[in-house]
Design a protein around this motif. Structure first.
Motif, PDB file in Angstrom:
ATOM      1  N   LYS A 223       0.839  -1.192   0.000  1.00  0.00           N
ATOM      2  CA  LYS A 223       0.000   0.000   0.000  1.00  0.00           C
ATOM      3  C   LYS A 223       0.881   1.251   0.000  1.00  0.00           C
ATOM      4  CE  LYS A 223      -3.111  -3.206   1.058  1.00  0.00           C
ATOM      5  NZ  LYS A 223      -2.813  -4.643   0.971  1.00  0.00           N
ATOM      6  N   ALA A 224       0.365   2.321  -0.553  1.00  0.00           N
ATOM      7  CA  ALA A 224       1.134   3.562  -0.615  1.00  0.00           C
ATOM      8  C   ALA A 224       1.436   4.075   0.784  1.00  0.00           C
ATOM      9  CB  ALA A 224       0.355   4.615  -1.402  1.00  0.00           C
ATOM     10  N   ALA A 225       2.616   4.648   0.953  1.00  0.00           N
ATOM     11  CA  ALA A 225       3.024   5.193   2.252  1.00  0.00           C
ATOM     12  C   ALA A 225       2.012   6.218   2.726  1.00  0.00           C
ATOM     13  CB  ALA A 225       4.411   5.820   2.131  1.00  0.00           C
ATOM     14  N   GLY A 226       1.645   6.132   3.994  1.00  0.00           N
ATOM     15  CA  GLY A 226       0.698   7.072   4.568  1.00  0.00           C
ATOM     16  C   GLY A 226      -0.750   6.759   4.299  1.00  0.00           C
ATOM     17  N   LEU A 227      -1.038   5.749   3.485  1.00  0.00           N
ATOM     18  CA  LEU A 227      -2.412   5.346   3.161  1.00  0.00           C
ATOM     19  C   LEU A 227      -3.272   6.559   2.788  1.00  0.00           C
ATOM     20  CD1 LEU A 227      -3.079   2.705   5.983  1.00  0.00           C
ATOM     21  CD2 LEU A 227      -1.797   2.450   3.857  1.00  0.00           C
ATOM     22  N   PRO A 228      -2.909   7.281   1.721  1.00  0.00           N
ATOM     23  CA  PRO A 228      -3.609   8.527   1.399  1.00  0.00           C
ATOM     24  C   PRO A 228      -5.039   8.297   0.926  1.00  0.00           C
ATOM     25  CG  PRO A 228      -2.115   7.923  -0.369  1.00  0.00           C
ATOM     26  CD  PRO A 228      -1.839   6.967   0.751  1.00  0.00           C
ATOM     27  N   ASP A 229      -5.894   9.304   1.175  1.00  0.00           N
ATOM     28  CA  ASP A 229      -7.264   9.276   0.662  1.00  0.00           C
ATOM     29  C   ASP A 229      -7.255   9.261  -0.870  1.00  0.00           C
ATOM     30  OD1 ASP A 229      -8.479   9.293   3.127  1.00  0.00           O
ATOM     31  OD2 ASP A 229      -8.789  11.455   3.165  1.00  0.00           O
ATOM     32  N   ILE A 230      -8.343   8.725  -1.425  1.00  0.00           N
ATOM     33  CA  ILE A 230      -8.520   8.739  -2.881  1.00  0.00           C
ATOM     34  C   ILE A 230      -9.331   9.953  -3.308  1.00  0.00           C
ATOM     35  CG2 ILE A 230      -9.588   7.480  -4.805  1.00  0.00           C
ATOM     36  CD1 ILE A 230      -8.747   4.911  -3.405  1.00  0.00           C
ATOM     37  N   GLY A 231     -10.297  10.341  -2.509  1.00  0.00           N
ATOM     38  CA  GLY A 231     -10.979  11.606  -2.765  1.00  0.00           C
ATOM     39  C   GLY A 231     -12.365  11.500  -3.343  1.00  0.00           C
ATOM     40  N   HIS A 232     -12.797  10.305  -3.686  1.00  0.00           N
ATOM     41  CA  HIS A 232     -14.169  10.144  -4.163  1.00  0.00           C
ATOM     42  C   HIS A 232     -14.580   8.695  -4.027  1.00  0.00           C
ATOM     43  CE1 HIS A 232     -12.677   8.376  -7.930  1.00  0.00           C
ATOM     44  NE2 HIS A 232     -11.804   9.361  -7.958  1.00  0.00           N
ATOM     45  N   GLY A 233     -15.882   8.428  -4.221  1.00  0.00           N
ATOM     46  CA  GLY A 233     -16.411   7.094  -4.066  1.00  0.00           C
ATOM     47  C   GLY A 233     -16.382   6.292  -5.347  1.00  0.00           C
ATOM     48  N   GLU A 234     -17.078   5.146  -5.316  1.00  0.00           N
ATOM     49  CA  GLU A 234     -17.126   4.219  -6.450  1.00  0.00           C
ATOM     50  C   GLU A 234     -15.724   3.861  -6.922  1.00  0.00           C
ATOM     51  OE1 GLU A 234     -19.862   6.207  -9.222  1.00  0.00           O
ATOM     52  OE2 GLU A 234     -21.339   4.728  -8.578  1.00  0.00           O
ATOM     53  N   GLN A 235     -14.877   3.553  -5.955  1.00  0.00           N
ATOM     54  CA  GLN A 235     -13.464   3.307  -6.267  1.00  0.00           C
ATOM     55  C   GLN A 235     -13.247   2.019  -7.035  1.00  0.00           C
ATOM     56  OE1 GLN A 235     -11.747   3.574  -2.350  1.00  0.00           O
ATOM     57  NE2 GLN A 235     -12.489   5.679  -2.077  1.00  0.00           N
ATOM     58  N   ALA A 236     -14.162   1.047  -6.902  1.00  0.00           N
ATOM     59  CA  ALA A 236     -13.998  -0.208  -7.639  1.00  0.00           C
ATOM     60  C   ALA A 236     -13.977   0.029  -9.140  1.00  0.00           C
ATOM     61  CB  ALA A 236     -15.105  -1.191  -7.273  1.00  0.00           C
ATOM     62  N   LYS A 237     -14.628   1.108  -9.587  1.00  0.00           N
ATOM     63  CA  LYS A 237     -14.623   1.413 -11.016  1.00  0.00           C
ATOM     64  C   LYS A 237     -13.253   1.843 -11.519  1.00  0.00           C
ATOM     65  CE  LYS A 237     -19.503   2.672 -11.448  1.00  0.00           C
ATOM     66  NZ  LYS A 237     -20.464   3.711 -11.879  1.00  0.00           N
ATOM     67  N   LEU A 238     -12.367   2.215 -10.607  1.00  0.00           N
ATOM     68  CA  LEU A 238     -11.038   2.676 -10.997  1.00  0.00           C
ATOM     69  C   LEU A 238     -10.038   1.531 -11.121  1.00  0.00           C
ATOM     70  CD1 LEU A 238     -10.774   5.778  -8.629  1.00  0.00           C
ATOM     71  CD2 LEU A 238     -11.654   5.694 -10.967  1.00  0.00           C
ATOM     72  N   ILE A 239     -10.385   0.360 -10.574  1.00  0.00           N
ATOM     73  CA  ILE A 239      -9.454  -0.764 -10.600  1.00  0.00           C
ATOM     74  C   ILE A 239      -9.252  -1.203 -12.041  1.00  0.00           C
ATOM     75  CG2 ILE A 239      -9.009  -3.107  -9.802  1.00  0.00           C
ATOM     76  CD1 ILE A 239     -10.932  -2.484  -7.460  1.00  0.00           C
ATOM     77  N   GLY A 240      -8.018  -1.308 -12.435  1.00  0.00           N
ATOM     78  CA  GLY A 240      -7.700  -1.648 -13.812  1.00  0.00           C
ATOM     79  C   GLY A 240      -7.691  -0.466 -14.736  1.00  0.00           C
ATOM     80  N   ASN A 241      -8.007   0.727 -14.213  1.00  0.00           N
ATOM     81  CA  ASN A 241      -7.981   1.939 -15.028  1.00  0.00           C
ATOM     82  C   ASN A 241      -6.899   2.919 -14.597  1.00  0.00           C
ATOM     83  OD1 ASN A 241     -10.308   1.249 -16.640  1.00  0.00           O
ATOM     84  ND2 ASN A 241     -11.565   1.679 -14.838  1.00  0.00           N
ATOM     85  N   GLN A 242      -6.492   2.862 -13.336  1.00  0.00           N
ATOM     86  CA  GLN A 242      -5.436   3.742 -12.860  1.00  0.00           C
ATOM     87  C   GLN A 242      -4.769   3.115 -11.636  1.00  0.00           C
ATOM     88  OE1 GLN A 242      -8.051   7.185 -11.901  1.00  0.00           O
ATOM     89  NE2 GLN A 242      -7.240   7.043  -9.832  1.00  0.00           N
ATOM     90  N   VAL A 243      -3.564   3.602 -11.349  1.00  0.00           N
ATOM     91  CA  VAL A 243      -2.859   3.132 -10.157  1.00  0.00           C
ATOM     92  C   VAL A 243      -3.548   3.730  -8.932  1.00  0.00           C
ATOM     93  CG1 VAL A 243      -0.674   3.104  -8.915  1.00  0.00           C
ATOM     94  CG2 VAL A 243      -0.690   2.928 -11.413  1.00  0.00           C
TER      95      VAL A 243
END
Length: 556
Positions: A223-243
């Motif tokens: 996991k990224a250092a500091g476990l930063p927020d992503i900033g929005h919901g529906e994050q499963a839609k981002l899997i396979g589209n961005q790091v």
């Protein structure tokens, strides 16, 4: 003169792994996924098991595959179909005993089949002894204090792939991370104990003779250092589209390099009944681009990585060519083969997902088997099984269903595991397969099946299709038999040929593959002698008429 040509059925005689194929056997292997609980039940409890799988191995040898991948059969509370592991060195009583695993490995090797087992390193079960010990848990899993005045809020905004927050609060007031179900706490790979334990687990199974590991969530351990927020919901839609800060972090590659060294140390050691050969690692990795996926199969990392971009591509000539070109270029840049897949236990079966029924599914399979590299088949696709889309809610067991979001653990991250599916959830592709008879459980086992089978599956059973030259089972046998016989198929080069709009045409050494992605027939100059077709091809006056949604292999 008009003539309708049906393809000959080539011999499907097995060839045992020979010394010449020991090195790099995986580069062009066809590997069959056995979802253990839905393959064959030997003891009548309605759940498939290792003994049942062993008894059906001759069927897989006759089918013509090179290896078998077994989904988790380890001790588990089964909160997520066995991907919540409580003990990685013990067989769950649902599936048998450790000796059943050993006997299956020996039997497979005796038939010339290699064996790949799942390893689940991103998380364990919450019943794992480490997590059951409060002090060990806080050392070896990802725990954080909460936000808010009293720590009542999750540490960040990460969401579970299965829906809802990725954090659960404990009685002590702190929170633990679970990117999947709450019963699957994420391990902390910053702890050396975790590295040492998994190296020991790999050695345990390698010593028992397995030929490799399919690495579940191979993109997720770091996991990224500091476990930063992503900033929005529906994050499963981002899997396979961005790091994302919890997936496809660069740090995972150091783990895979360590595992590759371990696998290589076993590659000169004979397995049970096999010559010395490479033991392989297969990455289940959702990466945002073919280039990032290729990082998992660099020469000092894993051997294969599932090509989910191909799995999720639209059935359209331009889209397919774009994915194929990008995939081949990316893997070629690191000297690896591409690993193609159309269905698995986490996605809607491709007969349903592609939207064109059985003709399109057969065509897609013949296309996949003509592409350079390795291919994976999912149990039942060789029978033409569709997705079961009418399961009653009360029988569903996918944890994503209960948490309210389509799953992405190796499936489509946004629930586009399919059009025509059951809301993107995964039970519909996991229904036990039919072997014989006209009524459930169709020879799956003497005691029914853990998910209900459709009443009309008798005609799709192995027994019903065996020996019928028009059946999908015999079509798969013919395709795999030809792939073995023709040296131009498997690993190697591909060159595109001119083709009408909506048609793909590419040459492999000695073979031309044409794919009509349109729903109507297309005529083209006769390319050569038909070797195998997914649907009957008409030849007239030096031209060939390709049916809609079809694929043909031609001898050049």
């Amino acid at each position: 003169m008009t003539q309708e040509l049906t393809s000959p059925t080539p011999t499907t005689a097995r060839r045992a792994p020979e010394p010449g194929r020991a090195a790099g056997w995986w580069r062009d292997a066809v590997i069959y996924q056995v979802y253990v609980r839905s393959f064959a039940d030997s003891d009548g409890d309605g759940i498939g098991d290792l003994r049942g799988a062993r008894e059906r191995l001759p069927y897989l040898a006759e089918l013509g595959v090179d290896a078998v991948w077994l989904t988790p059969f380890y001790a588990s509370p089964q909160a997520d179909g066995g991907y919540d592991v409580a003990d990685y060195r013990t067989v769950d009583p649902l599936f048998g005993e450790l000796r059943d695993a050993e006997e299956l490995i020996r039997a497979a090797h005796g038939l010339g089949l290699r064996v790949i087992v799942d390893i689940v390193p991103n998380h364990t079960s919450d019943r794992h002894p480490w997590f059951q010990d409060p002090e060990l848990a806080r050392q070896r899993y990802v725990f954080r204090p909460g936000e808010g005045a009293h720590g009542e809020l999750p540490p960040n905004d990460w969401e579970s792939v299965f829906g809802g927050p990725a954090w659960t609060r404990t009685d002590r007031g702190d929170w633990y991370l679970h990117l999947f179900a709450p019963e699957q706490p994420d391990l902390d790979w910053d702890n050396p104990d975790v590295h040492e334990e998994f190296a020991a687990i790999l050695r345990f199974w390698l010593d028992l003779g397995v030929d490799g590991f399919r690495v579940d969530v191979a993109h997720g351990m770091v996991k990224a250092a500091g476990l930063p927020d992503i900033g929005h919901g529906e994050q499963a839609k981002l899997i396979g589209n961005q790091v994302l800060p919890f997936f496809d972090q660069d740090g995972v590659h150091a783990i895979h390099r360590t595992w590759r060294r371990l696998l290589d140390s076993y590659s000169a050691v004979p397995g049970q009944g096999t010559p010395p050969a490479e033991r392989i690692g297969v990455a289940e990795a959702w990466a945002p681009s073919p280039e990032r996926l290729a990082l998992y199969v660099r020469p000092d990392e894993l051997h294969q990585a599932f090509n989910f971009q191909f799995l999720t591509a639209d059935w359209q000539a331009g889209a397919l060519r774009t994915v194929i070109d990008a995939s081949l270029a990316a893997t070629a840049s690191v000297g690896a083969p591409t690993t193609w897949v159309l269905s698995n236990h986490d996605v809607v079966r491709h007969r349903t997902r592609l939207g064109g029924g059985l003709p399109r599914a057969r065509a897609a399979t013949l296309l996949m088997l003509a592409l350079p590299g390795s291919a994976y088949l999912y149990q039942g696709e060789e029978l033409g099984l569709p997705e079961v889309t009418d399961l009653p809610d009360e029988v569903r067991q996918d944890p994503a269903f209960f948490r309210g979001r389509p799953a992405a653990d190796g499936g489509a991250p946004d629930g586009a595991s399919g059009a025509g599916g059951q809301d993107g959830f995964r039970d519909g592709c996991r229904v036990p397969i039919p072997w014989t008879g006209d009524e459930p459980s169709y020879g799956f086992g003497p005691g029914g099946s853990w998910l209900p089978q459709p009443a009309d599956w008798g005609g799709l059973s192995v027994a019903a299709q065996h020996g019928d030259p028009s059946s999908t089972l015999e079509f798969y046998r013919a395709a795999l038999g030809l792939r073995r016989q023709l040296p131009g198929l498997g690993d190697g080069e591909l060159s595109w040929r001119p083709a009408p709009e909506g048609v793909l045409a590419f040459a492999r050494p000695g073979v031309l593959c044409t794919v009509n992605t349109l729903g109507r027939p297309v005529e083209l100059p006769l390319p050569g002698r038909p070797l195998l077709a997914s649907a009957p091809v008409t030849v007239r006056d030096g031209a060939a008429v390709l049916p809609g949604d079809s694929c043909v292999w031609w001898a050049l």
